[in-house]
Design a protein around this motif. Sequence first.
Motif, PDB file in Angstrom:
ATOM      1  N   LEU A  18     -98.086 -15.740 -43.068  1.00 26.55           N
ATOM      2  CA  LEU A  18     -97.808 -17.183 -43.047  1.00 26.55           C
ATOM      3  C   LEU A  18     -96.397 -17.423 -43.564  1.00 26.55           C
ATOM      4  CD1 LEU A  18    -100.993 -18.958 -44.467  1.00 26.55           C
ATOM      5  CD2 LEU A  18    -100.098 -19.139 -42.144  1.00 26.55           C
ATOM      6  N   GLU A  19     -95.712 -18.359 -42.930  1.00 34.88           N
ATOM      7  CA  GLU A  19     -94.372 -18.688 -43.399  1.00 34.88           C
ATOM      8  C   GLU A  19     -94.078 -20.144 -43.079  1.00 34.88           C
ATOM      9  OE1 GLU A  19     -91.079 -18.578 -45.358  1.00 34.88           O
ATOM     10  OE2 GLU A  19     -92.410 -16.813 -45.253  1.00 34.88           O
ATOM     11  N   THR A  20     -93.322 -20.798 -43.955  1.00 36.51           N
ATOM     12  CA  THR A  20     -92.877 -22.164 -43.686  1.00 36.51           C
ATOM     13  C   THR A  20     -91.490 -22.124 -43.056  1.00 36.51           C
ATOM     14  OG1 THR A  20     -91.939 -22.345 -45.912  1.00 36.51           O
ATOM     15  CG2 THR A  20     -94.187 -23.155 -45.589  1.00 36.51           C
ATOM     16  N   ILE A  21     -91.295 -22.970 -42.064  1.00 33.58           N
ATOM     17  CA  ILE A  21     -90.022 -23.077 -41.347  1.00 33.58           C
ATOM     18  C   ILE A  21     -89.583 -24.535 -41.439  1.00 33.58           C
ATOM     19  CG2 ILE A  21     -88.846 -22.747 -39.143  1.00 33.58           C
ATOM     20  CD1 ILE A  21     -89.871 -20.143 -40.263  1.00 33.58           C
ATOM     21  N   PRO A  22     -88.303 -24.810 -41.771  1.00 36.99           N
ATOM     22  CA  PRO A  22     -87.891 -26.199 -42.058  1.00 36.99           C
ATOM     23  C   PRO A  22     -87.592 -27.045 -40.829  1.00 36.99           C
ATOM     24  CG  PRO A  22     -86.043 -24.732 -42.399  1.00 36.99           C
ATOM     25  CD  PRO A  22     -87.220 -23.858 -42.069  1.00 36.99           C
ATOM     26  N   PHE A  23     -88.239 -26.766 -39.719  1.00 35.68           N
ATOM     27  CA  PHE A  23     -88.088 -27.610 -38.533  1.00 35.68           C
ATOM     28  C   PHE A  23     -89.336 -27.448 -37.674  1.00 35.68           C
ATOM     29  CE2 PHE A  23     -86.007 -23.537 -37.715  1.00 35.68           C
ATOM     30  CZ  PHE A  23     -86.601 -23.120 -36.523  1.00 35.68           C
ATOM     31  N   ASN A  24     -89.486 -28.339 -36.722  1.00 32.81           N
ATOM     32  CA  ASN A  24     -90.640 -28.307 -35.826  1.00 32.81           C
ATOM     33  C   ASN A  24     -90.424 -27.189 -34.813  1.00 32.81           C
ATOM     34  OD1 ASN A  24     -92.470 -28.786 -33.662  1.00 32.81           O
ATOM     35  ND2 ASN A  24     -92.691 -30.924 -34.333  1.00 32.81           N
ATOM     36  N   VAL A  25     -91.078 -26.069 -35.049  1.00 28.59           N
ATOM     37  CA  VAL A  25     -90.856 -24.866 -34.236  1.00 28.59           C
ATOM     38  C   VAL A  25     -91.250 -25.105 -32.785  1.00 28.59           C
ATOM     39  CG1 VAL A  25     -91.546 -22.472 -33.885  1.00 28.59           C
ATOM     40  CG2 VAL A  25     -91.104 -23.317 -36.201  1.00 28.59           C
TER      41      VAL A  25
ATOM     42  N   ALA B 212    -100.065  -5.679 -30.535  1.00 33.48           N
ATOM     43  CA  ALA B 212     -99.366  -6.861 -30.021  1.00 33.48           C
ATOM     44  C   ALA B 212     -99.093  -7.836 -31.161  1.00 33.48           C
ATOM     45  CB  ALA B 212    -100.200  -7.534 -28.944  1.00 33.48           C
ATOM     46  N   THR B 213     -98.010  -8.599 -31.014  1.00 35.94           N
ATOM     47  CA  THR B 213     -97.640  -9.608 -31.998  1.00 35.94           C
ATOM     48  C   THR B 213     -97.721 -10.981 -31.355  1.00 35.94           C
ATOM     49  OG1 THR B 213     -96.145  -8.059 -33.100  1.00 35.94           O
ATOM     50  CG2 THR B 213     -95.839 -10.401 -33.556  1.00 35.94           C
ATOM     51  N   SER B 214     -98.448 -11.906 -31.972  1.00 34.20           N
ATOM     52  CA  SER B 214     -98.596 -13.265 -31.466  1.00 34.20           C
ATOM     53  C   SER B 214     -98.165 -14.254 -32.538  1.00 34.20           C
ATOM     54  CB  SER B 214    -100.041 -13.554 -31.061  1.00 34.20           C
ATOM     55  OG  SER B 214    -100.492 -12.618 -30.097  1.00 34.20           O
ATOM     56  N   VAL B 215     -97.476 -15.323 -32.113  1.00 28.60           N
ATOM     57  CA  VAL B 215     -96.950 -16.308 -33.052  1.00 28.60           C
ATOM     58  C   VAL B 215     -97.566 -17.670 -32.746  1.00 28.60           C
ATOM     59  CG1 VAL B 215     -94.868 -17.358 -34.008  1.00 28.60           C
ATOM     60  CG2 VAL B 215     -94.776 -15.028 -33.113  1.00 28.60           C
ATOM     61  N   TYR B 216     -98.036 -18.343 -33.804  1.00 27.67           N
ATOM     62  CA  TYR B 216     -98.635 -19.668 -33.665  1.00 27.67           C
ATOM     63  C   TYR B 216     -98.015 -20.589 -34.708  1.00 27.67           C
ATOM     64  CZ  TYR B 216    -101.959 -16.659 -31.313  1.00 27.67           C
ATOM     65  OH  TYR B 216    -102.507 -15.716 -30.489  1.00 27.67           O
ATOM     66  N   SER B 217     -97.898 -21.870 -34.340  1.00 22.34           N
ATOM     67  CA  SER B 217     -97.239 -22.799 -35.256  1.00 22.34           C
ATOM     68  C   SER B 217     -97.866 -24.172 -35.201  1.00 22.34           C
ATOM     69  CB  SER B 217     -95.744 -22.892 -34.895  1.00 22.34           C
ATOM     70  OG  SER B 217     -95.100 -23.845 -35.696  1.00 22.34           O
ATOM     71  N   ALA B 218     -97.771 -24.864 -36.330  1.00 25.08           N
ATOM     72  CA  ALA B 218     -98.204 -26.250 -36.403  1.00 25.08           C
ATOM     73  C   ALA B 218     -97.335 -26.956 -37.436  1.00 25.08           C
ATOM     74  CB  ALA B 218     -99.672 -26.348 -36.802  1.00 25.08           C
ATOM     75  N   VAL B 219     -97.069 -28.246 -37.188  1.00 24.86           N
ATOM     76  CA  VAL B 219     -96.310 -29.026 -38.164  1.00 24.86           C
ATOM     77  C   VAL B 219     -97.131 -29.134 -39.448  1.00 24.86           C
ATOM     78  CG1 VAL B 219     -95.305 -31.276 -38.670  1.00 24.86           C
ATOM     79  CG2 VAL B 219     -95.120 -30.319 -36.373  1.00 24.86           C
ATOM     80  N   SER B 220     -96.496 -28.934 -40.592  1.00 20.52           N
ATOM     81  CA  SER B 220     -97.216 -28.855 -41.868  1.00 20.52           C
ATOM     82  C   SER B 220     -98.077 -30.080 -42.134  1.00 20.52           C
ATOM     83  CB  SER B 220     -96.218 -28.677 -43.015  1.00 20.52           C
ATOM     84  OG  SER B 220     -95.543 -27.450 -42.884  1.00 20.52           O
ATOM     85  N   ASN B 221     -97.515 -31.269 -41.885  1.00 14.65           N
ATOM     86  CA  ASN B 221     -98.233 -32.492 -42.218  1.00 14.65           C
ATOM     87  C   ASN B 221     -99.451 -32.715 -41.337  1.00 14.65           C
ATOM     88  OD1 ASN B 221     -96.478 -33.088 -44.254  1.00 14.65           O
ATOM     89  ND2 ASN B 221     -95.148 -34.384 -42.982  1.00 14.65           N
ATOM     90  N   GLU B 222     -99.338 -32.288 -40.110  1.00 11.55           N
ATOM     91  CA  GLU B 222    -100.415 -32.584 -39.164  1.00 11.55           C
ATOM     92  C   GLU B 222    -101.164 -31.337 -38.731  1.00 11.55           C
ATOM     93  OE1 GLU B 222     -98.581 -34.596 -35.926  1.00 11.55           O
ATOM     94  OE2 GLU B 222     -97.737 -36.192 -37.162  1.00 11.55           O
ATOM     95  N   LEU B 223    -100.556 -30.116 -38.973  1.00 10.51           N
ATOM     96  CA  LEU B 223    -101.110 -28.864 -38.457  1.00 10.51           C
ATOM     97  C   LEU B 223    -101.446 -29.024 -36.980  1.00 10.51           C
ATOM     98  CD1 LEU B 223    -103.323 -27.570 -41.397  1.00 10.51           C
ATOM     99  CD2 LEU B 223    -101.079 -26.789 -40.674  1.00 10.51           C
ATOM    100  N   ASP B 224    -100.434 -29.444 -36.214  1.00  8.55           N
ATOM    101  CA  ASP B 224    -100.558 -29.676 -34.784  1.00  8.55           C
ATOM    102  C   ASP B 224    -100.987 -28.389 -34.096  1.00  8.55           C
ATOM    103  OD1 ASP B 224    -100.436 -30.716 -32.313  1.00  8.55           O
ATOM    104  OD2 ASP B 224     -98.254 -30.914 -32.212  1.00  8.55           O
ATOM    105  N   SER B 225    -101.921 -28.450 -33.167  1.00  2.00           N
ATOM    106  CA  SER B 225    -102.505 -27.241 -32.558  1.00  2.00           C
ATOM    107  C   SER B 225    -101.785 -26.848 -31.278  1.00  2.00           C
ATOM    108  CB  SER B 225    -103.982 -27.471 -32.246  1.00  2.00           C
ATOM    109  OG  SER B 225    -104.118 -28.558 -31.342  1.00  2.00           O
ATOM    110  N   LYS B 226    -100.529 -26.530 -31.429  1.00  4.88           N
ATOM    111  CA  LYS B 226     -99.779 -26.051 -30.262  1.00  4.88           C
ATOM    112  C   LYS B 226     -99.338 -24.624 -30.521  1.00  4.88           C
ATOM    113  CE  LYS B 226     -98.046 -30.550 -28.768  1.00  4.88           C
ATOM    114  NZ  LYS B 226     -96.843 -31.358 -28.526  1.00  4.88           N
ATOM    115  N   VAL B 227     -99.442 -23.793 -29.511  1.00  7.44           N
ATOM    116  CA  VAL B 227     -99.064 -22.389 -29.647  1.00  7.44           C
ATOM    117  C   VAL B 227     -97.587 -22.246 -29.343  1.00  7.44           C
ATOM    118  CG1 VAL B 227     -99.429 -20.070 -28.769  1.00  7.44           C
ATOM    119  CG2 VAL B 227    -101.355 -21.634 -28.983  1.00  7.44           C
ATOM    120  N   SER B 228     -96.877 -21.535 -30.209  1.00  9.97           N
ATOM    121  CA  SER B 228     -95.443 -21.347 -29.978  1.00  9.97           C
ATOM    122  C   SER B 228     -95.161 -19.994 -29.360  1.00  9.97           C
ATOM    123  CB  SER B 228     -94.661 -21.486 -31.263  1.00  9.97           C
ATOM    124  OG  SER B 228     -94.976 -20.453 -32.152  1.00  9.97           O
TER     125      SER B 228
END
Length: 588
Positions: free
Chosen positions: A539-546, A572-588
Motif C-alpha cells: 500500500l502506498e499513498t500518492i499525492p494526486f488522483n492516479v 504478475a504485478t497488478s496495480v489498483y488505485s482509489a482516491v483516499s477520501n472516497e476509495l473510488d473503485s477504479k482500476v489503474s
Amino acid sequence: MKIVLSTLNAKYIHTSLSIRYLKAYAEPEYEVELAEYTIKDPSMNIVTDLHRKKPEILGFSCYIWNIEETIKVIKMMKKINPSLFIVLGGPEVTYDTKEWMERIPEVDCIIMGEGEQSFKQLLDELHGERNFTNVSGIAFRENNSVQFKPQRNKVDLKELPSPYRFEEDISQLSKRVTYIETSRGCPFSCQFCLSSIEVGVRYFDREKIKDDIRYLMNNGAKTIKFVDRTFNISRSYAMEMFQFLIDEHKPGTVFQFEITADIMRPEVIQFLNDNAPKGLFRFEIGVQSTNDQTNELVMRRQNFNKLTRTVTMVKEGQKIDQHLDLIAGLPEEDYNSFKKTFNDVFKLRPEELQLGFLKMLRGTGLRLRAADHDYVYMDHSPYEILKNNVLSFEDIISIKQVEDVLEKYWNDHRMDETIEYLVSNVFSSPFDFFQEFGTFWDEKGWTRIGHQLEDLYKHLHDFLENAKNDDLDIVSGLMRYDYLRNQKYKPRKPWWNDALTKQERSKIYRSILDNPLILGKEFASKQLSEKDLFKHTVLETIPFNVNHYLQTGKMIEEDSIVLVHYDPIQSATSVYSAVSNELDSKVS
C-alpha cells in the motif's frame, strides 16, 4: 594444414556471421574450425585456447570494436609460433591496408573486402604452390615488400552456401543473437558509413533464405537480426519477407531490422499493424540528424516529415518496438543544432533513443575530407571525434552527460511515467532535463561507480531536490508509483520512508477486505485473503488522483491509495488505485 578462424565479439551473446561464411565457402575441400571470444576475455586466455587448437593457418575478422585486442593476440601467437600463417579480414583492415601491414608485421596476409572467394583461393595456394599472385583481393608479403592483388568480380550471392547450419551452433541458438543477411550493399551514400562505398544492392536467393530461417527457428533461435543496411529498399521484397515471418514464426522469436523510415509506405505499416503479432518485429531507424544542412553535407537524403509519419504509425499500432539512432558530431551540427535534433526525435517517444558519437571510419568520405570541417579524432579505434569547427570538446563532454542518463532513465524504462512528466511539464525540453541531470550526475562522480535500482531513484530525487523543484511532491509520487509497478516481486525495502503508519495500513486493509469492490471488479475477482493482502501486496499513498492522471494526463492534487499486488503464482504485478477520501473503485 590446421585452419582456425577466430574473432573477438563485443559481447558473448553476439555471433560472427563473417567467419561462418568463410567456413561454409571453404567446405568441403577444407575443414575449418571456428573460435569465438569476446573483447572482455583476457588476451592470455584467448592465446592459450588458440594455441591448444594447434593452428597452422589462423584468421581473424577485424572491426573497430576488436582490432586493438586482436593485435595483442596476434603478436603473442606469432611469438609462440613464428611459422604460424596469420590472415586478417573485415571492414577495419579492408581500408588503409598498407598501413595495417606495416603496423602489424606479424600478419602475413590481409583480405580486402568480400572474402569468401579470396579466402578459398588463399587456402588453395597455401596448400599448393603458395603463389599469392593467383589470389584476388588480398595484400601479402613478398621479397620484403607488401604486394596487392585487386578484387575481381563480386561473388554471386545466390550461389553462396548457407552459413547457418553448422551442427556445433545448434546448442547456442537459443542463447545468442543470430545474424542473417538477405542482401549486400546500400542504395544510399551517407559519407560517415562504410556501406556507402559499395554501389548497388545485391540479393541472396529468397527461398534459400526462407529455408535457413525455418531451420534456425526449428532449432531454437530466439533473436534473429537482419544485417541488411536497408531492409525495406524494395517494398515488394520486404512485404514478402514480412508475410513469410508472420506466417511461419515460432512463439517467442523476435526479428530485428534496420529500416529507412521515410521510404516506408503507409500501407506497409498498416499491414504490419493489422497482421503482425505484438513483439515479433523490432525496427532500428537511423535518424542521425534533423539538420538539413548537415544531411546535405554527408549526402544523406531524408524526409523527416515522412519519417515522423512512419514512426508515429508504427507506435500507434503498438505492435513493433522502435530503436532510433542519433549521431552527435556530424558536419556543421553545433551544440544547439544537436539539441534541436534530440528534441525533434525524442518528441516521437521511441522505445529506445540511441545517442552515438561520430566515428571517422577508415574508407569513408567524411574521414577522407576531415580537414574540411577541422575534425580532430582519436588515432586508434573507434576513431571517435574529439572536436570540429563548430563543436568543442567541452560540448562533446556535455552531450556525453546526456547520453549517460538517457540510457539509464529512458532506454531502460525504469520510470516511464516519471520521466514523461518531467520532460513534458517540469523542464523546458527533454534535452534540458537530460542535460541538467547528466551534468549533476557527472559532478557527483556517479559516472564512475555501479548503481542498484534503488540508487537510480535516490539519485533522481537528489537532483530534483537540489534543483528546488516545485513539483517535487508530485514527481516523488510518480517515482513511487513507477517503482512499485515495475517490480516483479514485493520489494523488501523501498527507497523512501513509509508515509502510512502500521495502524493506518491495517485500517485500509480492513476496508478492502470488507468491500473489495472499492478497488474494482478485477481486484474483487481475485478474492484475496487477509494473509494474501499482507504478504503479497503493498500500500502506498500518492499525492494526486492516479486514475485521473493515467486516463487524461492531467493532475488533480488529491491523495490516492495505491495497492500493488505481486501474484506469486502467475508472477504478475497488478496495480489498483482509489482516491483516499472516497476509495473510488477504479482500476489503474
